[in-house]
Design a protein around this motif. Structure first.
Motif, PDB file in Angstrom:
ATOM      1  N   VAL A 266      42.619  50.815  74.101  1.00 16.06           N
ATOM      2  CA  VAL A 266      43.187  51.719  73.091  1.00 16.06           C
ATOM      3  C   VAL A 266      44.114  50.950  72.153  1.00 16.06           C
ATOM      4  N   ILE A 267      44.861  49.988  72.696  1.00 14.62           N
ATOM      5  CA  ILE A 267      45.689  49.128  71.841  1.00 14.62           C
ATOM      6  C   ILE A 267      44.814  48.445  70.795  1.00 14.62           C
ATOM      7  N   GLY A 268      43.643  47.974  71.214  1.00 13.53           N
ATOM      8  CA  GLY A 268      42.741  47.316  70.280  1.00 13.53           C
ATOM      9  C   GLY A 268      42.267  48.234  69.173  1.00 13.53           C
ATOM     10  N   VAL A 269      42.001  49.491  69.507  1.00 13.34           N
ATOM     11  CA  VAL A 269      41.556  50.454  68.493  1.00 13.34           C
ATOM     12  C   VAL A 269      42.632  50.650  67.433  1.00 13.34           C
ATOM     13  N   PHE A 270      43.856  50.891  67.858  1.00 18.57           N
ATOM     14  CA  PHE A 270      44.929  51.134  66.895  1.00 18.57           C
ATOM     15  C   PHE A 270      45.365  49.860  66.190  1.00 18.57           C
ATOM     16  N   ASP A 271      45.053  48.710  66.782  1.00 18.26           N
ATOM     17  CA  ASP A 271      45.307  47.443  66.110  1.00 18.26           C
ATOM     18  C   ASP A 271      44.548  47.373  64.790  1.00 18.26           C
ATOM     19  N   LEU A 272      43.307  47.844  64.780  1.00 23.53           N
ATOM     20  CA  LEU A 272      42.518  47.855  63.546  1.00 23.53           C
ATOM     21  C   LEU A 272      43.225  48.647  62.454  1.00 23.53           C
ATOM     22  N   ILE A 273      43.702  49.825  62.818  1.00 26.66           N
ATOM     23  CA  ILE A 273      44.361  50.700  61.833  1.00 26.66           C
ATOM     24  C   ILE A 273      45.663  50.066  61.349  1.00 26.66           C
ATOM     25  N   GLY A 274      46.465  49.589  62.294  1.00 27.07           N
ATOM     26  CA  GLY A 274      47.770  49.047  61.930  1.00 27.07           C
ATOM     27  C   GLY A 274      47.691  47.814  61.060  1.00 27.07           C
ATOM     28  N   THR A 275      46.736  46.932  61.328  1.00 27.62           N
ATOM     29  CA  THR A 275      46.641  45.695  60.558  1.00 27.62           C
ATOM     30  C   THR A 275      46.177  45.971  59.132  1.00 27.62           C
ATOM     31  N   ILE A 276      45.197  46.849  58.985  1.00 31.48           N
ATOM     32  CA  ILE A 276      44.728  47.187  57.638  1.00 31.48           C
ATOM     33  C   ILE A 276      45.849  47.864  56.845  1.00 31.48           C
ATOM     34  N   PHE A 277      46.565  48.779  57.488  1.00 27.68           N
ATOM     35  CA  PHE A 277      47.672  49.454  56.808  1.00 27.68           C
ATOM     36  C   PHE A 277      48.775  48.460  56.449  1.00 27.68           C
ATOM     37  N   SER A 278      49.015  47.476  57.323  1.00 25.85           N
ATOM     38  CA  SER A 278      50.021  46.461  57.032  1.00 25.85           C
ATOM     39  C   SER A 278      49.616  45.629  55.820  1.00 25.85           C
ATOM     40  N   GLY A 279      48.319  45.341  55.693  1.00 26.21           N
ATOM     41  CA  GLY A 279      47.855  44.625  54.508  1.00 26.21           C
ATOM     42  C   GLY A 279      48.106  45.421  53.240  1.00 26.21           C
ATOM     43  N   TRP A 280      47.876  46.727  53.312  1.00 30.98           N
ATOM     44  CA  TRP A 280      48.140  47.598  52.162  1.00 30.98           C
ATOM     45  C   TRP A 280      49.628  47.602  51.813  1.00 30.98           C
ATOM     46  N   LEU A 281      50.483  47.659  52.828  1.00 30.67           N
ATOM     47  CA  LEU A 281      51.922  47.631  52.595  1.00 30.67           C
ATOM     48  C   LEU A 281      52.382  46.296  52.008  1.00 30.67           C
ATOM     49  N   THR A 282      51.736  45.205  52.453  1.00 31.15           N
ATOM     50  CA  THR A 282      52.131  43.878  51.988  1.00 31.15           C
ATOM     51  C   THR A 282      51.909  43.721  50.497  1.00 31.15           C
ATOM     52  N   ASP A 283      50.908  44.416  49.954  1.00 27.66           N
ATOM     53  CA  ASP A 283      50.685  44.380  48.510  1.00 27.66           C
ATOM     54  C   ASP A 283      51.782  45.090  47.733  1.00 27.66           C
ATOM     55  N   ARG A 284      52.612  45.880  48.414  1.00 28.72           N
ATOM     56  CA  ARG A 284      53.560  46.763  47.718  1.00 28.72           C
ATOM     57  C   ARG A 284      55.029  46.515  48.054  1.00 28.72           C
ATOM     58  N   TYR A 285      55.309  45.894  49.205  1.00 23.77           N
ATOM     59  CA  TYR A 285      56.697  45.766  49.640  1.00 23.77           C
ATOM     60  C   TYR A 285      57.009  44.326  50.031  1.00 23.77           C
ATOM     61  N   ASP A 286      58.288  44.025  50.111  1.00 22.58           N
ATOM     62  CA  ASP A 286      58.754  42.697  50.485  1.00 22.58           C
ATOM     63  C   ASP A 286      58.278  42.359  51.898  1.00 22.58           C
ATOM     64  N   PRO A 287      57.494  41.283  52.065  1.00 20.20           N
ATOM     65  CA  PRO A 287      56.987  40.954  53.412  1.00 20.20           C
ATOM     66  C   PRO A 287      58.091  40.633  54.406  1.00 20.20           C
ATOM     67  N   ARG A 288      59.235  40.135  53.933  1.00 22.55           N
ATOM     68  CA  ARG A 288      60.345  39.849  54.858  1.00 22.55           C
ATOM     69  C   ARG A 288      60.832  41.130  55.522  1.00 22.55           C
ATOM     70  N   ARG A 289      60.999  42.164  54.728  1.00 23.93           N
ATOM     71  CA  ARG A 289      61.473  43.425  55.288  1.00 23.93           C
ATOM     72  C   ARG A 289      60.438  44.048  56.220  1.00 23.93           C
ATOM     73  N   LEU A 290      59.172  43.925  55.847  1.00 28.02           N
ATOM     74  CA  LEU A 290      58.131  44.452  56.736  1.00 28.02           C
ATOM     75  C   LEU A 290      58.169  43.757  58.095  1.00 28.02           C
ATOM     76  N   LEU A 291      58.263  42.413  58.086  1.00 28.33           N
ATOM     77  CA  LEU A 291      58.298  41.673  59.350  1.00 28.33           C
ATOM     78  C   LEU A 291      59.526  42.043  60.174  1.00 28.33           C
ATOM     79  N   ALA A 292      60.670  42.196  59.516  1.00 31.45           N
ATOM     80  CA  ALA A 292      61.889  42.564  60.246  1.00 31.45           C
ATOM     81  C   ALA A 292      61.710  43.902  60.942  1.00 31.45           C
ATOM     82  N   VAL A 293      61.099  44.861  60.266  1.00 30.60           N
ATOM     83  CA  VAL A 293      60.860  46.174  60.873  1.00 30.60           C
ATOM     84  C   VAL A 293      59.872  46.058  62.021  1.00 30.60           C
ATOM     85  N   TYR A 294      58.778  45.323  61.803  1.00 33.43           N
ATOM     86  CA  TYR A 294      57.759  45.185  62.858  1.00 33.43           C
ATOM     87  C   TYR A 294      58.358  44.587  64.134  1.00 33.43           C
ATOM     88  N   TYR A 295      59.075  43.468  63.989  1.00 32.15           N
ATOM     89  CA  TYR A 295      59.617  42.789  65.172  1.00 32.15           C
ATOM     90  C   TYR A 295      60.707  43.621  65.842  1.00 32.15           C
TER      91      TYR A 295
END
Length: 424
Positions: free
Chosen positions: A269-298
């Motif tokens: 199940v982790i693998g299934v949601f990994d697909l969704i999360g990674t694609i959504f993260s790519g979409w966010l990376t086009d729009r927001y500061d990657p430093r802030r995204l990484l800080a939130v993720y970690y």
């Protein structure tokens, strides 16, 4: 449709295969133990060689792609995997397993690792680059979902030889599609990358000496604090995903009475949601500061790991399901913003630099995988491993916030004004 999308589709298929081929040896540990009587430790050594080469090959493969072309390198990698999987049916000694599944499959799958996806996204896309990076990264998770259940069924049914031959033939089957569709750069078709403006100028040809270039780029990047911050945070990423959860979650859940098949299903199940999360993260990376995204993720990953010891139970309950869904969404969501920061700070060398950063991911995974096992042996519990990983993730969140924005670069490669577009 711009041909970049077809190239991305074939690259996605290749990455699915690369992930599945790399992970397949883990499914064969018990069948090989039963057939040859080899210890699980000696079989696991071949898997360890596979993991290390998967990480260390990436930067050299990225440099080879710059020098000799993506299509040639990917074709050669698929041939290595096919040879590694096929030759195992004739083996009768442990060193042959290390050579086939460890060296050949490790080198082949490492040549088509995430650095390959970064190269494709960087060469073929200007617009939607973060989204494409996320989609290609998700191919790694899809590979495990597609291949491992099939390999496990074959190993239990017809036997491990049938599973090995399936991997071998699957790698060969992808080669015609790679030769037909995959091209090194859009300029080969007289085009510009998807989303490139009228001022686009194609990049200069890379210098000779792929291995020397990979090492030279490492030496240059290693002089900058940002490289060590990215490598350190990505090592923590590997430690808290592949090294800890991917390796020890099933055993940790079983320690609390959960059935092994149920715990393994939660990993799926982790693998299934990994697909969704990674694609959504790519979409966010086009729009927001990657430093802030990484800080939130970690930071969120660290908090979830601190709560994990209290979530284990004999049966699956809603809080554990929430953890599984969240951890799946966050699993490799760190990849698109990390690649974006490599591109921001290292320009045309970003794919090779990310290859070295990816190597640190694998080394971090290997180190924590071993450390967590030792903690379990010494204390009888994984609790210290979960909480230590949570603290490490909090440290990673602080590290990415130290990274400063890169200074403005002179226009290069995919954004250099002056020359007209190459072709129509």
């Amino acid at each position: 449709m711009h041909p970049a999308w077809w190239v991305a589709a074939v690259s996605f298929l290749v990455l699915i295969g690369a992930a599945g081929f790399r992970a397949a040896p883990g499914v064969l540990i018990d069948p090989l133990h039963d057939h040859f009587g080899w210890s699980r430790g000696s079989i696991s050594f071949a898997v360890s060689v596979n993991l290390v080469l998967y990480g260390l090959t990436a930067p050299f493969a990225a440099a080879l792609m710059d020098r000799y072309g993506v299509r040639r390198v990917v074709t050669g990698a698929l041939l290595l995997i096919s040879a590694g999987g096929g030759l195992t049916v004739f083996m009768n000694s442990q060193w042959q397993l290390v050579l086939c599944w460890g060296v050949l499959v490790g080198l082949g799958s490492g040549s088509m690792a995430l650095a390959f996806g970064a190269s494709i996204a960087g060469r073929w896309f200007v617009a939607r680059r973060g989204l494409v990076t996320g989609v290609l990264t998700a191919g790694g998770a899809a590979g495990n979902l597609v291949f491992l259940p099939l390999v496990a069924l074959l190993a239990e049914g017809p036997g491990w030889r049938a599973a090995s031959l399936t991997v071998s033939f699957a790698a060969l089957a992808v080669i015609p599609l790679v030769l037909w569709v995959l091209r090194d750069r859009p300029e080969d078709l007289g085009l510009v990358p998807y989303g490139a403006g009228p001022d686009y100028r194609p990049p200069p040809p890379p210098p000779p000496g792929a291995a020397r270039r990979a090492l030279a780029i490492l030496r240059t990047a290693a002089r900058t604090p940002v490289f060590w911050l990215l490598a350190g945070t990505f090592a923590i990423c590997g430690a808290s995903t592949n090294g800890l959860i991917g390796t020890h979650f099933v055993s940790g859940a079983h320690d609390h009475g959960m059935a092994v098949p149920v715990a393994a299903s939660l990993l799926a199940v982790i693998g299934v949601f990994d697909l969704i999360g990674t694609i959504f993260s790519g979409w966010l990376t086009d729009r927001y500061d990657p430093r802030r995204l990484l800080a939130v993720y970690y930071a969120l990953r660290g908090v979830s790991l601190l709560f994990l010891p209290a979530l284990f139970a004999e049966a699956v309950h809603p809080p554990m399901l929430f953890f599984i869904v969240f951890y799946g969404l966050d699993w490799v969501a760190t990849v698109p913003p990390t690649i974006a920061l490599c591109r921001e700070h290292f320009g045309d060398d970003a794919a090779v630099v990310f290859g070295w950063v990816l190597a640190s991911h694998q080394l971090g995974a290997a180190a924590v995988s071993l450390a967590a096992g030792m903690i379990r042996d010494a204390t009888g519990s994984y609790d210290l491993a979960w909480t230590s990983a949570g603290v490490l993730c909090a440290l990673a969140a602080l590290m990415v916030m130290v990274i400063r924005a890169a200074p403005e670069r002179p226009p290069v490669a995919s954004a250099t004004p002056a020359a007209p577009p190459a072709g129509g």
